[in-house]
Design a protein around this motif. Structure first.
Motif, mmCIF file in Angstrom:
data_model
loop_
_atom_site.group_PDB
_atom_site.id
_atom_site.type_symbol
_atom_site.label_atom_id
_atom_site.label_comp_id
_atom_site.label_asym_id
_atom_site.label_seq_id
_atom_site.Cartn_x
_atom_site.Cartn_y
_atom_site.Cartn_z
ATOM 1 N N ARG A 1 0.837 -1.217 0.000
ATOM 2 C CA ARG A 1 0.000 0.000 0.000
ATOM 3 C C ARG A 1 0.864 1.257 0.000
ATOM 4 N NH1 ARG A 1 -4.478 -1.964 4.262
ATOM 5 N NH2 ARG A 1 -5.696 -3.202 2.799
ATOM 6 N N GLU A 2 1.921 1.236 0.795
ATOM 7 C CA GLU A 2 2.822 2.386 0.841
ATOM 8 C C GLU A 2 3.526 2.587 -0.503
ATOM 9 O OE1 GLU A 2 2.750 -0.125 3.024
ATOM 10 O OE2 GLU A 2 2.624 0.683 5.054
ATOM 11 N N ASN B 1 3.294 5.856 -2.727
ATOM 12 C CA ASN B 1 4.489 6.568 -3.182
ATOM 13 C C ASN B 1 4.422 6.837 -4.684
ATOM 14 O OD1 ASN B 1 7.180 7.682 -2.681
ATOM 15 N ND2 ASN B 1 7.867 5.980 -3.950
ATOM 16 N N LEU B 2 3.988 5.850 -5.463
ATOM 17 C CA LEU B 2 3.848 6.056 -6.909
ATOM 18 C C LEU B 2 2.814 7.144 -7.200
ATOM 19 C CD1 LEU B 2 4.007 2.402 -8.279
ATOM 20 C CD2 LEU B 2 5.828 4.120 -8.223
ATOM 21 N N LYS B 3 1.718 7.161 -6.446
ATOM 22 C CA LYS B 3 0.707 8.202 -6.624
ATOM 23 C C LYS B 3 1.285 9.567 -6.285
ATOM 24 C CE LYS B 3 -3.926 9.704 -5.213
ATOM 25 N NZ LYS B 3 -3.615 11.066 -5.548
ATOM 26 N N ARG B 4 2.066 9.647 -5.218
ATOM 27 C CA ARG B 4 2.695 10.920 -4.833
ATOM 28 C C ARG B 4 3.613 11.428 -5.946
ATOM 29 N NH1 ARG B 4 7.474 12.310 -3.188
ATOM 30 N NH2 ARG B 4 8.187 10.167 -2.989
ATOM 31 N N LEU B 5 4.420 10.536 -6.509
ATOM 32 C CA LEU B 5 5.314 10.913 -7.610
ATOM 33 C C LEU B 5 4.516 11.358 -8.834
ATOM 34 C CD1 LEU B 5 7.998 8.102 -7.299
ATOM 35 C CD2 LEU B 5 8.289 10.527 -6.730
ATOM 36 N N ARG B 6 3.429 10.646 -9.115
ATOM 37 C CA ARG B 6 2.566 11.002 -10.258
ATOM 38 C C ARG B 6 1.939 12.371 -10.039
ATOM 39 N NH1 ARG B 6 -0.234 6.605 -10.286
ATOM 40 N NH2 ARG B 6 -1.945 7.377 -9.047
ATOM 41 N N ASP B 7 1.392 12.603 -8.840
ATOM 42 C CA ASP B 7 0.760 13.886 -8.532
ATOM 43 C C ASP B 7 1.748 15.043 -8.591
ATOM 44 O OD1 ASP B 7 -1.626 12.512 -8.190
ATOM 45 O OD2 ASP B 7 -1.584 12.622 -5.985
ATOM 46 N N ALA B 8 3.011 14.769 -8.262
ATOM 47 C CA ALA B 8 4.049 15.802 -8.300
ATOM 48 C C ALA B 8 4.580 16.024 -9.715
ATOM 49 C CB ALA B 8 5.192 15.415 -7.366
ATOM 50 N N GLY B 9 4.109 15.213 -10.679
ATOM 51 C CA GLY B 9 4.581 15.348 -12.059
ATOM 52 C C GLY B 9 5.933 14.715 -12.294
ATOM 53 N N GLN B 10 6.418 13.925 -11.359
ATOM 54 C CA GLN B 10 7.728 13.290 -11.498
ATOM 55 C C GLN B 10 7.638 11.909 -12.139
ATOM 56 O OE1 GLN B 10 8.474 13.858 -7.272
ATOM 57 N NE2 GLN B 10 10.213 15.171 -7.799
ATOM 58 N N LEU B 11 6.492 11.251 -12.020
ATOM 59 C CA LEU B 11 6.279 9.962 -12.659
ATOM 60 C C LEU B 11 5.534 10.229 -13.965
ATOM 61 C CD1 LEU B 11 5.239 6.691 -10.954
ATOM 62 C CD2 LEU B 11 4.368 7.285 -13.184
ATOM 63 N N VAL B 12 6.218 10.008 -15.072
ATOM 64 C CA VAL B 12 5.673 10.307 -16.393
ATOM 65 C C VAL B 12 4.857 9.146 -16.941
ATOM 66 C CG1 VAL B 12 6.325 10.860 -18.789
ATOM 67 C CG2 VAL B 12 7.601 11.860 -16.883
ATOM 68 N N LEU B 13 5.288 7.922 -16.631
ATOM 69 C CA LEU B 13 4.665 6.732 -17.206
ATOM 70 C C LEU B 13 4.873 5.570 -16.251
ATOM 71 C CD1 LEU B 13 3.687 5.646 -20.219
ATOM 72 C CD2 LEU B 13 5.936 4.641 -20.172
ATOM 73 N N GLY B 14 3.882 4.730 -16.137
ATOM 74 C CA GLY B 14 4.007 3.522 -15.332
ATOM 75 C C GLY B 14 3.369 2.361 -16.063
ATOM 76 N N HIS C 1 17.278 8.407 -8.158
ATOM 77 C CA HIS C 1 17.565 7.365 -7.152
ATOM 78 C C HIS C 1 16.952 7.746 -5.802
ATOM 79 C CE1 HIS C 1 20.181 4.438 -9.109
ATOM 80 N NE2 HIS C 1 20.869 5.418 -9.657
ATOM 81 N N ALA C 2 17.049 9.015 -5.444
ATOM 82 C CA ALA C 2 16.483 9.471 -4.165
ATOM 83 C C ALA C 2 14.973 9.256 -4.133
ATOM 84 C CB ALA C 2 16.826 10.944 -3.943
ATOM 85 N N MET C 3 14.303 9.487 -5.267
ATOM 86 C CA MET C 3 12.856 9.230 -5.335
ATOM 87 C C MET C 3 12.557 7.770 -5.058
ATOM 88 S SD MET C 3 11.671 11.268 -8.730
ATOM 89 C CE MET C 3 12.395 12.844 -9.129
ATOM 90 N N MET C 4 13.338 6.884 -5.658
ATOM 91 C CA MET C 4 13.099 5.452 -5.493
ATOM 92 C C MET C 4 13.454 4.992 -4.082
ATOM 93 S SD MET C 4 11.649 4.575 -8.194
ATOM 94 C CE MET C 4 11.505 2.850 -7.759
ATOM 95 N N ARG C 5 14.501 5.547 -3.485
ATOM 96 C CA ARG C 5 14.904 5.135 -2.132
ATOM 97 C C ARG C 5 13.878 5.541 -1.080
ATOM 98 N NH1 ARG C 5 20.380 6.562 -3.984
ATOM 99 N NH2 ARG C 5 20.025 8.638 -3.131
ATOM 100 N N GLN C 6 12.988 6.485 -1.394
ATOM 101 C CA GLN C 6 11.938 6.879 -0.446
ATOM 102 C C GLN C 6 10.809 5.851 -0.370
ATOM 103 O OE1 GLN C 6 10.459 10.762 -1.438
ATOM 104 N NE2 GLN C 6 12.452 11.736 -1.167
ATOM 105 N N ASP C 7 10.747 4.945 -1.329
ATOM 106 C CA ASP C 7 9.666 3.969 -1.395
ATOM 107 C C ASP C 7 9.851 2.914 -0.297
ATOM 108 O OD1 ASP C 7 8.090 1.619 -2.186
ATOM 109 O OD2 ASP C 7 7.802 2.695 -4.067
ATOM 110 N N PRO C 8 8.864 2.759 0.603
ATOM 111 C CA PRO C 8 8.992 1.773 1.687
ATOM 112 C C PRO C 8 9.194 0.338 1.191
ATOM 113 C CG PRO C 8 7.215 3.294 2.164
ATOM 114 C CD PRO C 8 7.652 3.568 0.749
ATOM 115 N N ALA C 9 8.636 -0.022 0.049
ATOM 116 C CA ALA C 9 8.817 -1.377 -0.481
ATOM 117 C C ALA C 9 10.236 -1.575 -1.007
ATOM 118 C CB ALA C 9 7.786 -1.666 -1.570
ATOM 119 N N ILE C 10 10.870 -0.526 -1.461
ATOM 120 C CA ILE C 10 12.290 -0.600 -1.854
ATOM 121 C C ILE C 10 13.133 -0.709 -0.585
ATOM 122 C CG2 ILE C 10 14.216 0.665 -2.906
ATOM 123 C CD1 ILE C 10 12.234 -0.351 -5.021
#
Length: 137
Positions: free
Chosen positions: A63-64, A68-81, A101-110
């Motif tokens: 869930r986290e 996190n992916l939704k947060r990145l998408r809402d911030a305009g940082q995730l262009v495509l999934g 890399h910093a964006m990905m390291r914030q993901d709890p599942a990572i």
């Protein structure tokens, strides 16, 4: 020399159609054309923390991860999934590879090693268009 009125009308229609076609082919603003940011392809795979006995929605930190992916998408940082085979792919836009890399390291599942990732430069040579598939209700 006198120009026939129907020829003039045809030329006007053709020129309007051509300009409309060109405008349709070139989006005014697109995440793929933001000059200050680079694009990075991030391939996501299951990691050592993945529990093969559980479906994805029951994995630790799933869930986290979705949040996190939704947060990145809402911030305009995730262009495509997308998903393919047993992998995930996201395209991030960031100022640098370290920022991505910093964006990905914030993901709890990572962080929990449920997923691992590999980050690569993503150089678009043909913008094209990607349509999203409708989800079933």
């Amino acid at each position: 020399m006198r120009t026939h009125p129907s020829l003039v009308a045809l030329l006007v229609v053709l020129s309007l159609g051509a300009s409309g076609f060109a405008a349709a082919q070139t989006p005014a603003s697109s995440p793929l054309t933001t000059p200050a940011l680079n694009l990075y392809a991030v391939e996501i795979k299951t990691g050592p923390g993945w529990d093969a006995a559980k479906p994805p929605q029951e994995q630790l930190h799933f869930r986290e991860h979705s949040a996190n992916l939704k947060r990145l998408r809402d911030a305009g940082q995730l262009v495509l999934g997308a998903r393919y085979a047993d992998k995930g792919l996201v395209v991030l836009q960031a100022a640098s590879a370290e920022a991505a890399h910093a964006m990905m390291r914030q993901d709890p599942a990572i962080q929990g090693q449920v997923f691992t990732y590999a980050l690569h430069d993503f150089n678009v040579f043909y913008g094209g268009a990607v349509q999203t598939k409708r989800r079933s209700p």
